[in-house]
Motif scaffolding. Structure first.
Motif, PDB file in Angstrom:
ATOM      1  N   TYR A   1       0.838  -1.195   0.000  1.00 10.59           N
ATOM      2  CA  TYR A   1       0.000   0.000   0.000  1.00 10.59           C
ATOM      3  C   TYR A   1       0.880   1.254   0.000  1.00 10.59           C
TER       4      TYR A   1
ATOM      5  N   SER B   1       2.424   2.047  -3.281  1.00 11.93           N
ATOM      6  CA  SER B   1       1.478   2.515  -4.301  1.00 11.93           C
ATOM      7  C   SER B   1       1.102   3.985  -4.117  1.00 11.93           C
ATOM      8  N   HIS B   2       1.567   4.606  -3.062  1.00  6.73           N
ATOM      9  CA  HIS B   2       1.305   6.020  -2.798  1.00  6.73           C
ATOM     10  C   HIS B   2       2.653   6.731  -2.652  1.00  6.73           C
TER      11      HIS B   2
END
Length: 177
Positions: free
Chosen positions: A95, A98-99
């Motif tokens: 996660y 992905s940011h």
């Protein structure tokens, strides 16, 4: 005795040990020069030992005083809890990757924090942080350990964190003082 614990590939002892101030609370003792974390620990059978944790690539080495071979599993379990070695971070790090604003978290293998060997010790220390300063939290924890923790045989000036049984046996007046 020496216990060697493999660490997951996403583990960073530097990040884990410096994620917050727990290593400054007794009976933890951090030696910056040799990058070693110590914790005086009263095991289930009443034996009081000093754990010395050192990081090596892909593993943590735990040294103890004396022959504690019969308690190797308990020591390993407690250290695994302290370092959150069983905490899966794959989904969390995916996660973060992905940011872009969170990518540094996975890159630096962040996400774990030092815990105490027992939930009881963690809970007492959390309570000691409420409505007070950090300096007072450090002092309160040190006094609890000094006055109510079992002493380390090889260094009687050092004590383990008091067990729930030890604290409940203390008369209220003595505890309040």
């Amino acid at each position: 005795m020496e216990v060697i614990l493999p660490t997951p590939s996403d583990f960073s002892s530097t990040e884990t040990l410096s994620a917050h101030g727990w290593r400054r609370l007794a009976p933890f003792e951090w030696d910056e020069d040799i990058q070693t974390l110590e914790h005086v620990e009263e095991l289930d059978g009443g034996t009081v030992i000093r754990l010395r944790l050192r990081d090596a690539e892909g593993q943590v080495t735990v040294d103890t005083d004396g022959d504690t071979g019969a308690q190797e599993e308990e020591i390993a379990r407690r250290v695994r809890r302290m370092l959150q070695l069983d905490l899966p971070l794959d989904a969390f790090h995916a996660y973060c990757r992905s940011h872009p604003e969170l990518g540094h978290i996975a890159e630096h293998r962040r996400g774990r924090m030092l815990r105490c060997p027992t939930l009881f010790e963690d809970a007492v220390k959390v309570i000691a942080t409420v409505n007070t300063t950090w300096a007072q939290t450090i002092a309160m924890t040190a006094r609890l350990v000094e006055h109510f923790g079992a002493p380390l045989d090889v260094d009687p000036a050092r004590h383990a964190f008091p067990t729930p049984q030890r604290l409940t046996a203390v008369p209220f007046e003595e505890f309040a003082a």
